[in-house]
Design a protein around this motif. Structure first.
Motif: not given
Length: 249
Positions: A52-68
């Motif tokens: 999905d990300y390769h096809n233009g999706g905006k959310k990668p497999l790993m994404r850091p969170l602001k809290k924690g």
């Protein structure tokens, strides 16, 4: 390191000092076996996000969170809080929504909230968002999710909450299947659209199912489907439309 690498696109035999597997203790070796296999089982989930990300999706497999501290999302459905100190105790911040601990069948935890608890060596701070659909390839009993009889089937872990969907891009390049889960007070509908594959539904249900219907056929309890604890299990090799209706008591 092994447990962290499981919920990571790249599995690493990391850590400090000599990391030769044949020098590990028996306990370490069993944990490495369990988690390295779990990483392999999660390939369909990971692969789908990468496609999905390769096809233009905006959310990668790993994404850091602001809290924690050091927490991140692994896909949209798994929250991971790596153990970064030599202690079993870990504080985990759960964002808005309902979250289930990946390694037990306890009650969902409502977020936002922060929990602090000990995590035994054979577990890891991973939480599943209610509404999640997680496709897996299971063919061994190492992780406790299934066993060798599941080989050749796509295992779908489903945590119903309202309406949700997941597009599974099959790693064998045969195409894609979109899984839709729709839960209301009286019934759960699950539909599989696209490429047809033998599959296993492992659905977390807080209400007991009374009937399970696939397309136009009522499935037989304890033969075609089973319910134990709060898990519904359905194994299907062939089907026409792929539309399930599960009536809840």
């Amino acid at each position: 390191w092994t447990q962290f690498s499981t919920f990571c696109g790249l599995f690493m035999n990391g850590g400090h000092g000599d990391r030769a597997l044949w020098k590990r203790s028996r306990q370490e070796l069993e944990i490495i076996r369990q988690y390295s296999w779990l990483h392999t089982e999660l390939v369909p989930y990971m692969y789908s996000y990468v496609v999905d990300y390769h096809n233009g999706g905006k959310k990668p497999l790993m994404r850091p969170l602001k809290k924690g501290k050091y927490q991140y999302l692994f896909g949209e459905n798994l929250l991971v809080a790596p153990i970064y100190r030599d202690t079993l105790k870990r504080s985990v911040h759960l964002p808005r929504g309902d979250w289930c601990y990946f390694f037990d069948d306890g009650k969902a935890i409502h977020g936002p909230t922060t929990i602090t608890r000990d995590f035994p060596m054979h577990e890891f701070p991973v939480f599943v968002r209610r509404g999640a659909i997680i496709p897996m390839h299971v063919s061994r009993a190492y992780t406790g999710i299934g066993d060798a009889s599941d080989y050749g089937y796509v295992t779908l872990l489903i945590y119903p909450s309202g309406k949700s969907q997941f597009t599974l891009h099959h790693p064998d390049n045969s195409g894609a299947t979109t899984i839709i889960s729709d839960l209301d007070a009286d019934a759960l509908k699950v539909s599989l659209q696209g490429v047809k594959k033998p599959h296993i539904l492992r659905i977390r249900l807080d209400k007991t199912p009374s009937t399970v219907q696939l397309d136009d056929t009522i499935l037989v309890k304890d033969k075609d489907w089973k319910y134990k604890g709060n898990k519904l299990f359905v194994k299907t090799k062939e089907y026409e439309k792929g539309e399930y209706r599960i009536t809840l008591e």
